[in-house]
Design an enzyme around this catalytic site. Structure first.
Site, mmCIF file in Angstrom:
data_model
loop_
_atom_site.group_PDB
_atom_site.id
_atom_site.type_symbol
_atom_site.label_atom_id
_atom_site.label_comp_id
_atom_site.label_asym_id
_atom_site.label_seq_id
_atom_site.Cartn_x
_atom_site.Cartn_y
_atom_site.Cartn_z
ATOM 1 N N ASP A 1 3.441 9.486 -0.713
ATOM 2 C CA ASP A 1 2.277 8.666 -0.357
ATOM 3 C C ASP A 1 2.113 7.569 -1.385
ATOM 4 O O ASP A 1 2.292 7.822 -2.590
ATOM 5 C CB ASP A 1 1.008 9.542 -0.360
ATOM 6 C CG ASP A 1 0.050 9.185 0.771
ATOM 7 O OD1 ASP A 1 -0.006 8.004 1.140
ATOM 8 O OD2 ASP A 1 -0.626 10.095 1.272
ATOM 9 N N HIS B 1 0.826 -1.219 0.000
ATOM 10 C CA HIS B 1 0.000 0.000 0.000
ATOM 11 C C HIS B 1 0.853 1.259 0.000
ATOM 12 O O HIS B 1 0.355 2.336 -0.319
ATOM 13 C CB HIS B 1 -0.922 -0.007 1.226
ATOM 14 C CG HIS B 1 -2.024 -1.032 1.114
ATOM 15 N ND1 HIS B 1 -3.296 -0.719 0.728
ATOM 16 C CD2 HIS B 1 -2.023 -2.375 1.303
ATOM 17 C CE1 HIS B 1 -4.046 -1.810 0.697
ATOM 18 N NE2 HIS B 1 -3.290 -2.848 1.044
HETATM 19 P P1 ADQ Z 1 -3.064 5.943 4.804
HETATM 20 O O1 ADQ Z 1 -1.664 6.416 4.970
HETATM 21 O O2 ADQ Z 1 -3.817 5.732 6.063
HETATM 22 O O3 ADQ Z 1 -3.152 4.615 3.911
HETATM 23 P P2 ADQ Z 1 -5.003 7.283 2.919
HETATM 24 O O4 ADQ Z 1 -4.804 6.651 1.610
HETATM 25 O O5 ADQ Z 1 -5.271 8.740 2.821
HETATM 26 O O6 ADQ Z 1 -3.795 7.122 3.921
HETATM 27 O O7 ADQ Z 1 -6.246 6.586 3.615
HETATM 28 C C1 ADQ Z 1 -6.813 7.092 4.767
HETATM 29 C C2 ADQ Z 1 -8.259 6.593 4.892
HETATM 30 O O8 ADQ Z 1 -8.685 6.837 6.243
HETATM 31 C C3 ADQ Z 1 -9.227 7.339 3.987
HETATM 32 O O9 ADQ Z 1 -10.225 6.480 3.541
HETATM 33 C C4 ADQ Z 1 -9.802 8.417 4.909
HETATM 34 O O10 ADQ Z 1 -11.112 8.841 4.577
HETATM 35 C C5 ADQ Z 1 -9.797 7.721 6.253
HETATM 36 N N1 ADQ Z 1 -9.616 8.719 7.331
HETATM 37 C C6 ADQ Z 1 -8.670 9.657 7.420
HETATM 38 N N2 ADQ Z 1 -8.875 10.427 8.527
HETATM 39 C C7 ADQ Z 1 -9.956 9.941 9.138
HETATM 40 C C8 ADQ Z 1 -10.699 10.306 10.311
HETATM 41 N N3 ADQ Z 1 -10.373 11.363 11.067
HETATM 42 N N4 ADQ Z 1 -11.776 9.569 10.624
HETATM 43 C C9 ADQ Z 1 -12.151 8.525 9.859
HETATM 44 N N5 ADQ Z 1 -11.516 8.146 8.733
HETATM 45 C C10 ADQ Z 1 -10.427 8.835 8.376
HETATM 46 C C11 ADQ Z 1 -2.217 3.694 3.324
HETATM 47 C C12 ADQ Z 1 -1.131 4.306 2.434
HETATM 48 C C13 ADQ Z 1 -1.775 5.169 1.354
HETATM 49 C C14 ADQ Z 1 -2.766 4.316 0.538
HETATM 50 C C15 ADQ Z 1 -3.722 3.587 1.465
HETATM 51 C C16 ADQ Z 1 -4.590 2.599 0.693
HETATM 52 O O11 ADQ Z 1 -0.230 5.081 3.233
HETATM 53 O O12 ADQ Z 1 -0.777 5.711 0.475
HETATM 54 O O13 ADQ Z 1 -3.506 5.191 -0.308
HETATM 55 O O14 ADQ Z 1 -3.034 2.851 2.461
HETATM 56 O O15 ADQ Z 1 -3.821 1.744 -0.108
#
Ligand code: ADQ
Length: 486
Positions: free
Chosen positions: A364, A155
């Site tokens: 990211d 990921h």
């Molecule tokens: P993350 O680093 O966690 O994921 P991201 O891809 O932005 O980052 O996913 C975060 C998820 O958590 C989103 O669905 C978002 O809506 C949710 N989220 C964020 N803040 C929140 C909050 N306060 N309350 C509830 N939900 C919240 C890792 C990798 C990324 C990759 C993903 C998926 O680091 O690069 O995109 O996995 O593969």
């Protein structure tokens, strides 16, 4: 039909009251199709030897959770996974702290995963392992005699060999990955990084013209599977949440001001310090906006046991305080900075209400928030996405305003451009991005990966390539030096 088995570091069997997030929804729909099994750590640590997995069955999916030893978990999770692999793979060498003790715990936990999973496996299983916590798992399963297809999806980004080589055990890591049948990355850039490692370790001839890897007798598929979102579900959540009490209280409080939203886990890779400084720069450069824009940054705390995360939290509190202290008025606060969690649907409502989505990670794998922002918008009057060109999502969302997150002046200009963009241009950019999101949504991501796994014909021998204890054979070292000098 084969059964799908997903393995991830952490799982929580769904509770009746809670709706699972996007990634879980994608994986669950694939598991439901095959009556599958989801295996992982259940969130409990113990002092004695972990017991047998606990199994819950819901809607035809089995959830098997294991416990881990407290001491080992600390070294494996907070240690090796989050103080070595996470910073290194995100190109933050400064944050990396290598320790052989942590590495041993990482290996032990992967062995425990394999041993506890083995008795639950059936003859027709396809196994899909998720993320950097579990890279050696295929090797451990192969050692226990598992010959079924095993896939791995990373990921987070995969670094180029010149970065990866900093890890004393990088050669083992690469060899371990070649024990999988399918290896999935978020972007071509990550695949190129992986290829650079394979070429360095096994020679250029290991990458066949059709892109498959040939390592000894084994053939491995390494491909790009960019993760997507459930566009309709996000849209529906956003539409429903917008008039709801929590979102309405927020929009009422804006008193007609423009809204800029950021939603991230509190992590140094998300570029929040740089983002706050870009916003300050924007307010200085375009003072007409004073009192006319509110920036809400939601950043729930994560990995609070790791020192780097405590430090970033302090820096952010300071930066938000400075900007507010300098620019706030009696009836206006420039930044509202919240360290709390919201239900996913509420977040989607916040994103829909925003004129600008500010997503500027320093690195990211993908960044789902960028995709969710686009999916959550009102198509007839969409907001503008400002997106870091160092996020995986920038490859697909090229119609966003792409910025270098380190360039605070450029990010400041982008905020001004977003606020003054015509409706026609906003619709054009949004329409182009929505099309991309629909073409590659979460369902097609899971489908593509599972199909690749099912197709993967293990032309290879069951024997994985031997591991060398010193990390690198003398032959390979010579080859490495030659290519380095060239
Ligand atoms: P993350 O680093 O966690 O994921 P991201 O891809 O932005 O980052 O996913 C975060 C998820 O958590 C989103 O669905 C978002 O809506 C949710 N989220 C964020 N803040 C929140 C909050 N306060 N309350 C509830 N939900 C919240 C890792 C990798 C990324 C990759 C993903 C998926 O680091 O690069 O995109 O996995 O593969």
């Amino acid at each position: 039909m084969s059964r799908l088995v997903c393995v991830s570091n952490r799982i929580s069997p769904p509770r009746k009251s809670a709706a699972p997030g996007g990634l879980a929804v994608g994986i669950l729909s694939a598991l439901k199709r095959t009556g599958g099994l989801w295996f992982g750590w259940g969130g409990e640590t113990v002092d004695q030897e972990p017991g047998d997995p606990e199994i819950h069955i819901r809607e035809g999916v089995s959830y098997a959770t294991i416990e881990l030893r407290a001491k080992e978990f600390e070294l494996y999770y907070n240690g090796y996974a989050n103080q070595v692999l996470w910073p290194l793979f995100h190109y933050f060498l400064k944050g990396m702290r290598y320790s052989a003790e942590q590495r041993d715990a990482y290996e032990n936990v992967n062995r425990t995963f394999a041993q506890k999973l083995l008795p639950l496996l059936e003859a027709n299983d396809d196994i899909w392992v998720h993320d950097y916590h579990l890279m050696p798992l295929a090797r451990r399963l192969r050692e226990l005699g598992v010959q079924r297809p095993i896939g791995f999806f990373l990921h987070i980004p995969f670094p180029n060999i010149e970065m990866l080589r900093v890890l004393p055990t990088y050669a083992e890591l690469l060899r371990d990955l070649t024990c999988y049948d399918v290896i999935g990355f978020q972007t071509h850039n990550d695949l190129r990084g992986f290829h650079s490692g394979i070429e360095h370790l096994f020679g250029a001839e290991a990458i066949r013209p059709d892109g498959r890897l040939k390592i000894g007798e084994r053939v491995v598929r390494a491909e790009v599977f960019p993760i997507g979102v459930d566009v309709d579900a996000v849209q529906q959540e956003a539409i429903t949440a917008l008039p709801g009490e929590v979102v309405r209280r927020m929009t009422d409080s804006l008193m007609g001001r423009s809204l800029m939203m950021g939603v991230d886990r509190l992590d140094y890779s998300k570029g929040l310090v740089e983002r706050f400084s870009a916003y300050r720069h924007f307010l200085e450069t375009y003072p007409d906006n004073l009192g006319r824009i509110t920036y809400i940054q939601i950043a729930p705390l994560s990995r609070t046991d790791v020192k780097a995360y405590v430090e970033i939290r302090q820096s952010l509190e300071q930066a938000a305080g400075q900007t507010n202290g300098r620019f706030a008025d009696t009836d206006w606060t420039p930044i509202r900075y919240l360290n709390r969690n919201f239900p996913h649907a509420t977040l989607m409502g916040f994103l829909r209400a925003a004129q600008v989505g500010l997503v500027t990670p320093l690195r990211d794998g993908m960044n789902l928030v960028a995709k969710e922002f686009v999916a959550a918008q009102d198509e007839s009057d969409p907001g503008v996405l400002i997106l870091s060109n160092l996020a995986g999502a920038a490859r697909e969302l090229s119609a966003a305003l792409l910025v270098n997150p380190y360039d605070s002046r450029a990010v400041g200009h982008a905020i001004q451009a977003a606020l003054s963009m015509s409706l026609t241009e906003r619709r054009e950019r949004h329409g182009a991005m929505l099309q991309v999101l629909r073409r590659n949504d979460i369902a097609s991501w899971t489908r593509r990966f599972v199909e690749a796994l099912q197709e993967s014909q293990r032309e290879s021998s069951p024997e994985p390539p031997a591991r060398e204890t010193s990390g690198e054979s003398p032959m390979r070292l010579v080859r490495g030096l030659q290519s380095y000098r060239a």
